[in-house]
Design a protein around this motif. Structure first.
Motif, PDB file in Angstrom:
ATOM      1  N   UNK A 200      74.444 -68.023 -27.342  1.00  0.00           N
ATOM      2  CA  UNK A 200      74.262 -66.273 -27.090  1.00  0.00           C
ATOM      3  C   UNK A 200      74.988 -65.811 -28.429  1.00  0.00           C
ATOM      4  N   UNK A 201      76.456 -66.480 -28.645  1.00  0.00           N
ATOM      5  CA  UNK A 201      77.427 -65.215 -29.070  1.00  0.00           C
ATOM      6  C   UNK A 201      76.946 -65.282 -31.189  1.00  0.00           C
ATOM      7  N   UNK A 202      76.705 -66.640 -31.104  1.00  0.00           N
ATOM      8  CA  UNK A 202      76.081 -66.864 -32.260  1.00  0.00           C
ATOM      9  C   UNK A 202      75.036 -67.397 -32.947  1.00  0.00           C
ATOM     10  N   UNK A 203      73.544 -66.421 -31.902  1.00  0.00           N
ATOM     11  CA  UNK A 203      72.173 -67.079 -33.162  1.00  0.00           C
ATOM     12  C   UNK A 203      71.256 -66.066 -31.786  1.00  0.00           C
ATOM     13  N   UNK A 204      70.639 -65.030 -31.797  1.00  0.00           N
ATOM     14  CA  UNK A 204      70.081 -64.002 -31.292  1.00  0.00           C
ATOM     15  C   UNK A 204      68.502 -65.844 -31.767  1.00  0.00           C
ATOM     16  N   UNK A 205      68.005 -65.740 -30.119  1.00  0.00           N
ATOM     17  CA  UNK A 205      66.567 -66.535 -29.427  1.00  0.00           C
ATOM     18  C   UNK A 205      65.528 -66.447 -30.684  1.00  0.00           C
ATOM     19  N   UNK A 206      64.201 -66.517 -31.199  1.00  0.00           N
ATOM     20  CA  UNK A 206      63.162 -66.568 -31.421  1.00  0.00           C
ATOM     21  C   UNK A 206      62.415 -66.822 -31.206  1.00  0.00           C
TER      22      UNK A 206
END
Length: 334
Positions: free
Chosen positions: A323-329
């Motif tokens: 969650x910290x290193x990449x938003x879900x797309x």
């Protein structure tokens, strides 16, 4: 190797879970599973993937897993892969050179840097593919696979990996398992002729690797497990690489999670503590979990309640970092 008092075992079932056909088993686990071979300059390696089967479930991140010595990605090691896939991750694994269904002499890794680079070439290809390039990506290594995973990290470009996960990594060899310098020197004098020989003395320490006896019986009948004496070159590389890593932990800057049992007889938990102390990773991004009284095989070999504890800690850590290193797309739904 199983301990000497292990009774004769029946022929192995087709799969570690029993007789259920693969497709039926993976469907029951809500997992989509696939296999393939990947060609590298060092030979062909066998690869597998596990993903959530629901086409509407977004993938949180990718996880690239490496098994330990004498093992492979197709037997009980899958328990880890399946767990991560059930948490919402796309999981990829490759049999190391000389292991499982990959090319190479069984049980032999005469150059761990090359073995690491070989698996890494597959992992990076998947990690940089259009489907996954925008997602966080983690390396996972168990036992000797932990040492090889650390080599992969040190071989990689900066910021390729969002984090590292280790289960009982082999960073420090227990004194009882350290190969004899006399033997290594003696075989070394044969100008490499003895490098592949399965000739190193073996200390049967699996009694400190797998606590649950019923699970030991399943692990022991893995048809692709290497059961010979340690090969000279493999043991030489284990000594070299563990010494190298101990002197280079300060180069680690990525977030990491490391799990280790305090009663591990195959890999000293002091190695995990050394990584935690020396790594340049910010304090808030490094986690060390020492599990009192647990043996080497934290996920395949401990009683179910202990396994659940380790997996829960891993799940909480990777969910937080993903969650910290990449938003879900939504574009990355499977």
């Amino acid at each position: 190797m199983p301990p000497p008092n292990l009774p004769p075992l029946p022929p192995p079932p087709p799969f570690f879970w029993g007789e259920t056909p693969e497709d039926e088993f993976y469907t029951s686990q809500n997992i989509h599973h696939s296999t393939s071979y990947f060609q590298t300059p060092n030979g062909q390696i066998f690869t597998q993937s596990w993903r959530p089967s629901s086409p509407t479930q977004p993938i949180k991140a990718t996880v690239f897993m490496t098994h330990g010595y004498g093992s492979d990605s197709s037997w009980c090691f899958q328990k880890i892969c399946i767990a991560y896939a059930q948490w919402g991750y796309a999981v990829f694994a490759a049999d190391l050179l000389g292991h499982g269904r990959s090319d190479g002499l069984h049980g032999y890794i005469g150059d761990m840097d090359k073995a690491a680079a070989t698996s890494l070439s597959y992992f990076v290809t998947v990690r940089k593919s259009d489907e996954f390039t925008k997602l966080p990506a983690f390396l996972f290594g168990e036992s000797m696979g932990g040492a090889i995973t650390m080599l992969m990290y040190l071989q990689s470009d900066k910021d390729v990996w969002s984090g590292l996960i280790f289960s009982s990594p082999l960073f420090v060899i227990p004194e009882a398992m350290v190969p004899s310098k006399l033997h290594l020197t003696m075989y070394g004098l044969l100008f490499g002729l003895a490098d592949t020989w399965a000739a190193m003395p073996e200390n049967r320490m699996v009694a400190k690797a797998i606590k649950d006896f019923e699970k030991l019986k399943i692990i022991a009948v893995n048809p692709k497990r290497y059961t010979g004496k340690p090969r000279v070159g493999t043991m030489r590389e284990v000594v070299r690489v563990t010494n190298y890593l101990q002197n280079n932990f300060q180069k680690v800057t990525a977030p990491f999670f490391v799990a280790h049992g305090t009663a591990d007889g195959l890999a000293c938990h002091s190695g995990s503590e050394m990584l935690y102390e020396k790594a340049a990773t910010p304090a808030e991004d490094k986690t060390l979990k020492l599990y009192e009284g647990m043996y080497h095989s934290l996920i395949q070999g401990e009683p179910d309640e202990s396994v659940a504890l380790v997996l829960a800690d891993m799940n909480a850590w990777i969910d937080e970092k993903a969650q910290k290193f990449g938003p879900q797309s939504n574009g990355n739904k499977m």
